[in-house]
Design an enzyme around this catalytic site. Structure first.
Site, PDB file in Angstrom:
ATOM      1  N   ASP A  93      55.189  38.046  35.507  1.00  0.00           N
ATOM      2  CA  ASP A  93      53.898  38.639  35.823  1.00  0.00           C
ATOM      3  C   ASP A  93      54.028  40.126  36.172  1.00  0.00           C
ATOM      4  O   ASP A  93      54.908  40.515  36.941  1.00  0.00           O
ATOM      5  CB  ASP A  93      53.328  37.883  37.035  1.00  0.00           C
ATOM      6  CG  ASP A  93      51.933  38.327  37.409  1.00  0.00           C
ATOM      7  OD1 ASP A  93      51.049  38.187  36.561  1.00  0.00           O
ATOM      8  OD2 ASP A  93      51.748  38.807  38.544  1.00  0.00           O
ATOM      9  N   GLU A 118      54.897  40.214  30.714  1.00  0.00           N
ATOM     10  CA  GLU A 118      53.497  40.603  30.715  1.00  0.00           C
ATOM     11  C   GLU A 118      53.441  42.077  31.077  1.00  0.00           C
ATOM     12  O   GLU A 118      53.589  42.438  32.243  1.00  0.00           O
ATOM     13  CB  GLU A 118      52.691  39.796  31.734  1.00  0.00           C
ATOM     14  CG  GLU A 118      51.197  40.028  31.577  1.00  0.00           C
ATOM     15  CD  GLU A 118      50.435  40.385  32.849  1.00  0.00           C
ATOM     16  OE1 GLU A 118      49.211  40.491  32.766  1.00  0.00           O
ATOM     17  OE2 GLU A 118      51.035  40.592  33.914  1.00  0.00           O
TER      18      GLU A 118
HETATM   19  C1  NOJ Z   1      48.484  39.277  35.798  1.00  0.00           C
HETATM   20  C2  NOJ Z   1      47.931  37.892  35.790  1.00  0.00           C
HETATM   21  O1  NOJ Z   1      47.780  37.456  34.471  1.00  0.00           O
HETATM   22  C3  NOJ Z   1      46.611  37.940  36.530  1.00  0.00           C
HETATM   23  O2  NOJ Z   1      45.917  36.741  36.411  1.00  0.00           O
HETATM   24  C4  NOJ Z   1      46.885  38.310  37.960  1.00  0.00           C
HETATM   25  O3  NOJ Z   1      45.650  38.469  38.637  1.00  0.00           O
HETATM   26  C5  NOJ Z   1      47.692  39.594  38.075  1.00  0.00           C
HETATM   27  N1  NOJ Z   1      48.782  39.663  37.151  1.00  0.00           N
HETATM   28  C6  NOJ Z   1      48.256  39.755  39.470  1.00  0.00           C
HETATM   29  O4  NOJ Z   1      49.274  38.805  39.678  1.00  0.00           O
END
Ligand code: NOJ
Ligand code: CA
Length: 563
Positions: A208, A250
């Site tokens: 993440d 991500e």
């Molecule tokens: C990316 C995640 O996909 C999202 O859902 C989240 O709110 C943020 N990162 C913070 O962790």
């Protein structure tokens, strides 16, 4: 426990698998409390195996106050009691592996919930060893070039903490305090977190918010060299202790900023391709695929044994961050008509409602996702065309209970409707009466059966579809995207009509093509090869996957370079 997946764990499995994203709380409730759980995922593994899924990505399942769907972790070494136990996770992994399905967890390393004991200790006591695990300020003015990501709900990346008597830094919500990666103990602890779940058999992580770990004054506080250093260390640890496991980044950034996360094969095996996704929707709105061809050509092939990861929708909004202002405006104009559609400059909508419930476009976009040179990530429920609830707060509207049947609670739970984790979709065209697994299974022509066919055909040709080789072809005068996926035993030509009218397309096929192509999806498309050009007619939003046996003499003429 003998783990049947070990023999399957060749280094490249992730390049051929179709991935499926699961917010555990919204998938299936096994014990009637109205909340989806890990045994609920286990109960539905046969469904996923039948669909042709090769790997699942579980959204965070850790103890959490759920102020950001579990991305606000309050204990990295446990499972939220509502979702199950560690034993339940072990069983899920074992059962998934038995079916040849890999399991990815979600590694949330940039921040923790402000409920986390680390933060609680840190805020209470300036001399606590945990104080240096977070970033504090007396003024809240530092790192002013770090943009605010959740701009509709947060005014600043700093929030005042009355207990600490200082501001603390958070890149996301004010309930998610960023960890301080300049503190060695933080780095060591977060490596241990990664170890812990891989020790329970996970096959890797979707990681993440990777660009934001390290902050430096005067920079945008993203993608700094120290960030790359940390992930190289993590990757080396995986290769040493858990060979065959993967990391997916991500990183919602431009292509040039994203490519370094492959680290020349020493960081992430997969990197999510954020710029392509909104361009797919824009191109469909414009009925002109040229911008997609352009982005794909600008996309360097993933180096070595790595792979891009593509997606249409996920649990967040359709982000417009990688678009120009004009493009973003156009995206919202095409798809943002619902009064509550827009969030943080993107769209909190699911695939089917965005495309107005038009199965031709939903199927074409799914076939495109499955044809792209990279790993496809499906979002739960998009295979049945389920809808959303833009009236719900934040991004909750794209995380409603999976529609298993048209019975009570859509077959999601035995709890009464008012105890469900979230309300069901009510719009008739997209709710459980119209769109459900039970209602679509075995029904010829249903979206689910069409998706199943796409996955079956793709999985049967994993060799061509998992190769990084790719060549975009010109389609003069036709609103058709065409590209080739070359394989050793068969090349696949993928054709997609972005227009609402019939398209006659001619593509000059590369020199290696044999003259006897096959319509791999049996969609009754007449194919003609004359003088090195393939001609065919595609329906409105029609598509084709055409298989060419390579000519025996020159099988490798397609270039690795997509330009
Ligand atoms: C990316 C995640 O996909 C999202 O859902 C989240 O709110 C943020 N990162 C913070 O962790
Ligand atoms: Ca439950």
């Amino acid at each position: 426990m003998t783990d049947p997946i070990q023999p399957l764990r060749n280094g490249n499995w992730f390049r051929s698998a179709v991935f499926y994203e699961i917010p555990v709380r919204s998938f299936f409730d096994s014990n009637g409390d109205g909340i989806g759980d890990l045994p609920g995922v286990t109960a539905k593994l046969d469904y996923l195996a039948d669909l042709g899924v090769g790997a699942v990505w579980l959204l965070p399942y850790y103890p959490s106050p759920w102020r950001d769907e579990g991305y606000d972790v309050a204990d990295h070494y446990a499972i939220h009691p509502q979702l199950g136990t560690i034993g339940d996770l072990d069983r899920l992994v074992e059962e998934a592996h038995r079916r040849g399905i890999r399991v990815l967890g979600d590694y949330v390393m940039n921040h923790v919930s402000t409920d986390h004991p680390w933060f609680q200790e840190a805020r209470r006591d300036r001399s606590s060893p945990f104080r240096s695990w977070f970033l504090w300020s007396d003024t809240g003015t530092e790192f002013s070039r770090a943009r605010v990501i959740f701009r509709d709900s947060e005014g600043s990346n700093w929030s005042w903490d009355p207990v600490a008597g200082q501001y603390f830094f958070h890149r996301f919500t004010a309930t998610q305090a960023d960890l301080n990666y300049d503190t060695p103990a933080v780095r060591a602890e977060m490596l241990n977190v990664a170890r812990f779940w891989l020790g329970h058999g996970l096959d890797g992580y979707r990681c993440d918010a990777v660009p934001y770990l390290v902050k430096r004054e005067g920079t945008r506080c993203q993608s700094l060299p120290e960030v790359h250093r940390y992930f190289r260390e993590l990757r080396a640890l995986l290769d040493r202790e858990f060979p065959g496991t993967v990391l997916v980044a991500e990183a919602n950034q431009s292509i040039p900023e994203t490519v370094p996360y492959f680290g020349d094969g020493r960081e992430f095996q997969m990197v999510m391709h954020f710029p392509l996704m909104p361009n797919l929707f824009l191109a469909l709105g414009e009925e002109d695929p040229r911008r997609v061809r352009h982005v794909l050509r600008a996309t360097l092939p993933a180096p070595g044994a790595t792979s891009w990861a593509y997606f249409l929708r996920n649990h967040d909004e359709v982000t417009g961050e990688q678009l120009s202002d004009d493009e973003r405006e156009m995206l919202l104009w095409f798809y943002g008509r619902h009064p509550r559609a827009v969030l943080n400059g993107g769209l909190r909508r699911r695939l089917a409602p965005m495309l107005d419930g038009d199965d031709r476009r939903i199927e074409m976009m799914t076939a495109l996702l499955l044809g792209l040179p990279g790993a496809p990530f499906l979002y739960y429920g998009d295979e049945i065309g389920m809808g959303d609830r833009p009236d719900l707060p934040d991004r909750d509207g794209v995380r409603t209970p999976m529609q298993w049947s048209d019975g009570p609670t859509a077959g999601f739970s035995t709890a009464p409707d008012d105890r469900l984790v979230r309300p069901l979709v009510t719009e008739p065209r997209f709710g459980p009466a119209a769109r459900s697994v039970e209602g679509e299974t075995g029904r010829p022509g249903s979206l689910l059966e069409r998706c199943r066919t796409l996955l079956r055909v793709r999985n049967a040709r994993a060799e061509a579809f998992s190769s990084p080789l790719f060549e975009a072809l010109e389609t003069p005068g036709a609103p058709v995207l065409a590209f080739v996926r070359p394989g050793a035993s068969e090349h696949v030509l993928c054709l997609y009509n972005f227009a609402s009218t019939v398209a006659d397309v001619q593509v000059r096929v590369p020199a290696w093509s044999a003259p006897n192509p096959t319509d791999l999806l049996d969609r009754g498309i007449a194919l003609h090869v004359v003088d090195g050009a393939l001609g065919c007619r595609l329906d409105p939003f029609g598509f084709a996957w055409v298989g060419f046996p390579p000519v025996p003499t020159d099988p490798g003429a397609a270039t690795r370079d997509p330009g």
